[in-house]
Design an enzyme around this catalytic site. Structure first.
Site, PDB file in Angstrom:
ATOM      1  N   VAL A  58       0.856  -1.179   0.000  1.00  0.00           N
ATOM      2  CA  VAL A  58       0.000   0.000   0.000  1.00  0.00           C
ATOM      3  C   VAL A  58       0.891   1.227   0.000  1.00  0.00           C
ATOM      4  O   VAL A  58       1.863   1.315   0.728  1.00  0.00           O
ATOM      5  CB  VAL A  58      -0.960   0.018   1.214  1.00  0.00           C
ATOM      6  CG1 VAL A  58      -0.209   0.103   2.513  1.00  0.00           C
ATOM      7  CG2 VAL A  58      -1.958   1.167   1.098  1.00  0.00           C
ATOM      8  N   SER A  59       0.585   2.182  -0.880  1.00  0.00           N
ATOM      9  CA  SER A  59       1.306   3.450  -0.879  1.00  0.00           C
ATOM     10  C   SER A  59       0.614   4.396   0.087  1.00  0.00           C
ATOM     11  O   SER A  59      -0.500   4.151   0.539  1.00  0.00           O
ATOM     12  CB  SER A  59       1.330   4.061  -2.290  1.00  0.00           C
ATOM     13  OG  SER A  59       0.020   4.419  -2.693  1.00  0.00           O
ATOM     14  N   THR A  60       1.277   5.488   0.405  1.00  0.00           N
ATOM     15  CA  THR A  60       0.718   6.441   1.370  1.00  0.00           C
ATOM     16  C   THR A  60      -0.627   6.983   0.909  1.00  0.00           C
ATOM     17  O   THR A  60      -1.582   7.078   1.687  1.00  0.00           O
ATOM     18  CB  THR A  60       1.700   7.612   1.576  1.00  0.00           C
ATOM     19  OG1 THR A  60       2.972   7.077   1.970  1.00  0.00           O
ATOM     20  CG2 THR A  60       1.199   8.559   2.656  1.00  0.00           C
TER      21      THR A  60
END
Length: 471
Positions: free
Chosen positions: A9-11
């Site tokens: 998951v990216s920010t």
């Protein structure tokens, strides 16, 4: 069977339903429905899918190559990667090569069938298409904001803070003071490393090294402008430095080489700017032979005029050539004129002061210091009353003490440093400069000159101009 669950998951995706907990819960349920027990988790939290530089992914690949994994499960194909070539590399060169199956919990395919492999290729194309569209939308939005003079976002530049209500950058006075000193020190001949060490002692809000100083010195944002599609445009934020200082720094940066002497070989190296086109000035040496004797002429000329046409992409300049010794003598004579004329010094100071912001730096620093000291005292009170253990807050106390020390150092410097906006003080300084000049070594002359001169503009017909550092 050895099952691996890969989660990424990216920010930015945290708020879009792709959180670590959501993926973990659904993938664990998927494994249970398939009768797979004790899957191994590989989690990349806060990592983009646009490249493969992810610690958990690297560990997963290593374990696959060591034959510790039989099947890899993801929540969705784009968790594996956003680029088609990266996804296909993992599928063909990593998974297939090591006889590892790949499955998606939300998409109806696996690599065990020909149709599944074809579907993966198609979905990988769409995953990259989605990424490219996101980039296109982001770029378009950024250009629209910048076209209106609005900051385009990203990491805040040191010296500014973001006013969410006004939707604009605002100057932080105590940091802006440090930024101005960074530019001044650089023009005075100091290296980026020495400036970084100086700045690190005066603030804890940002870590400094030579690369951070280089970034600060190169940002046109500090002049109140922005970059929009490669073009410089006016911003709606307040400048911290004037455009003349920024241009002088860019000329100095062009001249310097890593490991070389920042001050330069000649007296005015890095201080000269072309008054016709704003370009860099180069040193030219010409040798002629007449009547059996050799004559050497040292000249200053605009690079766009002197350098061969094929090397300057059609650009041209008509500044002309000027004798080095005459230009240097002109600058020294200008300093001597200031040393004997207090009224002329006052004109320089008034002009300089009219374009520089008068920030209440000391008041802001003192307020910040009071807040930090109050925080330290509260923590010590809590320790004395037994509310907390000293060991539990030792790190916090240490950081506050460091912050207090850096703020106090800035306050001390403001208290004791001479303020050259008083023209009488500047006049006295110029007289001392003039008196000491003949007795200085060449390196001392170079450094002393840079303490009073920001840059020198070479104009046609020898109508040159000295831009003074009168602060």
């Amino acid at each position: 069977m050895n099952i691996a669950i890969y989660i990424r998951v990216s920010t930015d995706e945290q708020v879009q339903g792709f959180s670590i907990d959501v993926q973990k819960e659904r993938l664990s349920a998927f494994c249970t429905s398939q009768g797979w027990d004790d899957p191994k988790l590989y989690i990349d939290d806060g990592y983009t899918g646009t490249n493969m530089n992810r610690p958990a992914l690297k560990r997963l690949i290593r374990h696959i190559e060591e034959s510790k994994i039989d099947t890899v499960i993801v929540y969705k194909l784009d968790r594996l990667g956003r680029k088609q070539k990266d996804v296909l590399h993992l599928l063909e060169d990593v998974f297939d090569k090591n006889n590892v199956a790949f499955k998606s919990a939300t998409e109806p395919f696996d690599t065990g069938t020909s149709l599944g492999k074809a579907m993966i290729g198609i979905l990988a194309v769409f995953a990259q298409l989605e990424r490219d569209m996101i980039i296109e939308r982001t770029t378009s939005g950024r250009r629209q904001r910048t076209g209106k003079g609005m900051w385009y976002g990203g990491r805040l530049a040191f010296g500014y803070e973001w006013n969410k209500d006004a939707q604009m950058l605002e100057v932080k006075p105590e940091e802006a003071h440090i930024v101005r000193e960074i530019f001044k020190k650089y023009l005075n001949g100091e290296s980026r490393l020495s400036i970084a060490e100086w700045a690190a002692k005066r603030t804890k809000s940002r870590k400094f090294d030579h690369s951070i100083i280089r970034e600060i010195l190169s940002r046109v944002l500090y002049t109140g402008k922005l970059i929009n599609a490669g073009e410089v445009v006016e911003g709606n934020h307040e400048p911290i430095i004037d455009i003349e200082t920024w241009e002088a720094v860019q000329a100095e940066t062009t001249r310097r080489k890593d490991g070389g002497s920042p001050v330069g070989e000649y007296l005015l190296t890095g201080l000269l700017v072309c008054g016709v086109c704003g370009g860099n000035i180069v040193h030219v040496k010409r040798i002629t032979n007449r009547a059996g004797r050799q004559y050497v002429y040292e000249l200053y000329a605009c690079k766009k005029q002197h350098v061969r046409k094929k090397d300057r992409a059609g650009e041209s300049c008509t500044l002309g050539y000027y004798r080095r010794e005459k230009v240097e003598q002109f600058v020294i004579d200008e300093i001597r004129k200031l040393s004997v004329s207090s009224s002329r010094v006052k004109e320089v100071i008034d002009k300089k002061q009219s374009i520089e912001p008068d920030a209440n730096i000391r008041t802001n620093l003192q307020s910040k210091l009071d807040s930090v000291v109050s925080g330290i005292e509260n923590l010590y009170d809590a320790i004395q009353t037994g509310a907390v253990k000293a060991s539990a807050i030792s790190d916090r106390l240490s950081k506050l003490e460091e912050e207090r020390e850096s703020i106090q150092l800035q306050l001390d410097e403001i208290e004791v440093a001479p303020v050259y906006r008083d023209y009488k003080i500047v006049h006295k300084r110029m007289k001392e400069f003039n008196k000491a000049w003949p007795f200085l070594t060449e390196p001392e002359q170079k450094r002393m000159l840079r303490s009073v001169v920001t840059h020198v503009v070479l104009n046609k017909d020898e109508d040159h101009e000295v831009i003074w550092n009168a602060t």
